[in-house]
Write a protein that holds these residues in place. Sequence first.
Motif, mmCIF file in Angstrom:
data_model
loop_
_atom_site.group_PDB
_atom_site.id
_atom_site.type_symbol
_atom_site.label_atom_id
_atom_site.label_comp_id
_atom_site.label_asym_id
_atom_site.label_seq_id
_atom_site.Cartn_x
_atom_site.Cartn_y
_atom_site.Cartn_z
ATOM 1 N N ALA A 88 40.090 38.773 46.259
ATOM 2 C CA ALA A 88 40.133 38.023 44.998
ATOM 3 C C ALA A 88 38.723 37.891 44.418
ATOM 4 O O ALA A 88 38.518 38.014 43.210
ATOM 5 N N LEU A 89 37.767 37.647 45.277
ATOM 6 C CA LEU A 89 36.369 37.532 44.862
ATOM 7 C C LEU A 89 35.886 38.855 44.261
ATOM 8 O O LEU A 89 35.290 38.890 43.177
ATOM 9 N N PHE A 90 36.172 39.962 44.944
ATOM 10 C CA PHE A 90 35.763 41.276 44.460
ATOM 11 C C PHE A 90 36.422 41.595 43.123
ATOM 12 O O PHE A 90 35.781 42.139 42.217
ATOM 13 N N LYS A 91 37.686 41.247 42.969
ATOM 14 C CA LYS A 91 38.402 41.526 41.718
ATOM 15 C C LYS A 91 37.695 40.871 40.530
ATOM 16 O O LYS A 91 37.574 41.472 39.464
ATOM 17 N N VAL A 92 37.213 39.649 40.709
ATOM 18 C CA VAL A 92 36.498 38.947 39.638
ATOM 19 C C VAL A 92 35.126 39.575 39.397
ATOM 20 O O VAL A 92 34.685 39.725 38.258
ATOM 21 N N MET A 93 34.446 39.977 40.466
ATOM 22 C CA MET A 93 33.088 40.497 40.366
ATOM 23 C C MET A 93 33.018 41.977 39.985
ATOM 24 O O MET A 93 31.997 42.435 39.477
ATOM 25 N N GLU A 94 34.077 42.716 40.236
ATOM 26 C CA GLU A 94 34.045 44.175 40.123
ATOM 27 C C GLU A 94 33.513 44.708 38.790
ATOM 28 O O GLU A 94 32.667 45.620 38.788
ATOM 29 N N PRO A 95 33.958 44.196 37.637
ATOM 30 C CA PRO A 95 33.423 44.764 36.381
ATOM 31 C C PRO A 95 31.898 44.651 36.283
ATOM 32 O O PRO A 95 31.233 45.591 35.832
ATOM 33 N N MET A 96 31.338 43.548 36.730
ATOM 34 C CA MET A 96 29.881 43.368 36.658
ATOM 35 C C MET A 96 29.173 44.203 37.717
ATOM 36 O O MET A 96 28.095 44.748 37.468
ATOM 37 N N LEU A 97 29.790 44.319 38.899
ATOM 38 C CA LEU A 97 29.199 45.146 39.951
ATOM 39 C C LEU A 97 29.121 46.606 39.507
ATOM 40 O O LEU A 97 28.122 47.275 39.714
ATOM 41 N N ARG A 98 30.182 47.088 38.879
ATOM 42 C CA ARG A 98 30.223 48.484 38.425
ATOM 43 C C ARG A 98 29.345 48.723 37.205
ATOM 44 O O ARG A 98 28.919 49.850 36.954
ATOM 45 N N SER A 99 29.065 47.672 36.423
ATOM 46 C CA SER A 99 28.269 47.848 35.204
ATOM 47 C C SER A 99 26.786 48.080 35.498
ATOM 48 O O SER A 99 26.077 48.620 34.651
ATOM 49 N N LEU A 100 26.324 47.696 36.667
ATOM 50 C CA LEU A 100 24.923 47.949 37.012
ATOM 51 C C LEU A 100 24.715 49.450 37.202
ATOM 52 O O LEU A 100 25.470 50.084 37.950
ATOM 53 N N PRO A 101 23.717 50.031 36.565
ATOM 54 C CA PRO A 101 23.535 51.485 36.635
ATOM 55 C C PRO A 101 22.853 51.975 37.905
ATOM 56 O O PRO A 101 22.721 53.179 38.105
ATOM 57 N N LEU A 102 22.417 51.093 38.776
ATOM 58 C CA LEU A 102 21.687 51.495 39.979
ATOM 59 C C LEU A 102 22.626 52.213 40.946
ATOM 60 O O LEU A 102 23.694 51.708 41.284
ATOM 61 N N ARG A 103 22.222 53.397 41.403
ATOM 62 C CA ARG A 103 23.030 54.172 42.330
ATOM 63 C C ARG A 103 22.119 54.881 43.307
ATOM 64 O O ARG A 103 20.999 55.211 42.950
ATOM 65 N N PRO A 104 22.581 55.177 44.505
ATOM 66 C CA PRO A 104 23.914 54.877 45.019
ATOM 67 C C PRO A 104 24.100 53.381 45.224
ATOM 68 O O PRO A 104 23.136 52.632 45.392
ATOM 69 N N ALA A 105 25.363 52.978 45.219
ATOM 70 C CA ALA A 105 25.694 51.567 45.405
ATOM 71 C C ALA A 105 27.044 51.464 46.108
ATOM 72 O O ALA A 105 27.903 52.328 45.947
ATOM 73 N N HIS A 106 27.187 50.409 46.875
ATOM 74 C CA HIS A 106 28.470 50.143 47.528
ATOM 75 C C HIS A 106 28.611 48.648 47.783
ATOM 76 O O HIS A 106 27.637 47.892 47.729
ATOM 77 N N VAL A 107 29.855 48.248 48.034
ATOM 78 C CA VAL A 107 30.174 46.855 48.341
ATOM 79 C C VAL A 107 30.855 46.822 49.700
ATOM 80 O O VAL A 107 31.666 47.695 50.018
ATOM 81 N N VAL A 108 30.522 45.815 50.485
ATOM 82 C CA VAL A 108 31.207 45.582 51.755
ATOM 83 C C VAL A 108 32.040 44.311 51.590
ATOM 84 O O VAL A 108 31.507 43.268 51.191
ATOM 85 N N LEU A 109 33.343 44.416 51.854
ATOM 86 C CA LEU A 109 34.227 43.254 51.861
ATOM 87 C C LEU A 109 34.424 42.853 53.313
ATOM 88 O O LEU A 109 34.920 43.649 54.109
ATOM 89 N N ARG A 110 33.990 41.632 53.662
ATOM 90 C CA ARG A 110 34.222 41.092 55.009
ATOM 91 C C ARG A 110 35.417 40.174 54.936
ATOM 92 O O ARG A 110 35.420 39.203 54.184
ATOM 93 N N GLN A 111 36.421 40.483 55.759
ATOM 94 C CA GLN A 111 37.673 39.759 55.664
ATOM 95 C C GLN A 111 38.125 39.238 57.018
ATOM 96 O O GLN A 111 38.011 39.921 58.027
#
Length: 111
Positions: free
Chosen positions: A77-100
């Motif tokens: 749920a947290l990632f779903k809210v953050m995803e548009p802003m996370l993807r909008s950053l042009p810095l690459r390579p980039a990745h997200v880790v979801l700890r569940q």
Amino acid sequence: MDTLFELPEPETPEEAVIAHYRLSDDKYGSRAEREAIFDAERAMAAAVEDAGVGEVDGNEFGGGEAVVYAYGADAEALFKVMEPMLRSLPLRPAHVVLRQGSQERETRVDL
């Protein structure tokens, strides 16, 4: 029934979204890169707070990488809210880790 003491409520395991961005140098990146991270972090913090899914807890710069940390009861749920802003950053390579979960299962999502 009266009890001598109350048992604490079981804690809900805190889950996390941890975003990693590669910077343009091996240290702290350019001023523009740092400002882009700070701007995105502020936008994410506001969106996460408005959605009531957790909190954006800060960032870390060094070694050519920027990392943004967020915590809440449900990493997806947290990632779903953050995803548009996370993807909008042009810095690459980039990745997200979801700890569940209490087992700290980790899922990697490339941006």
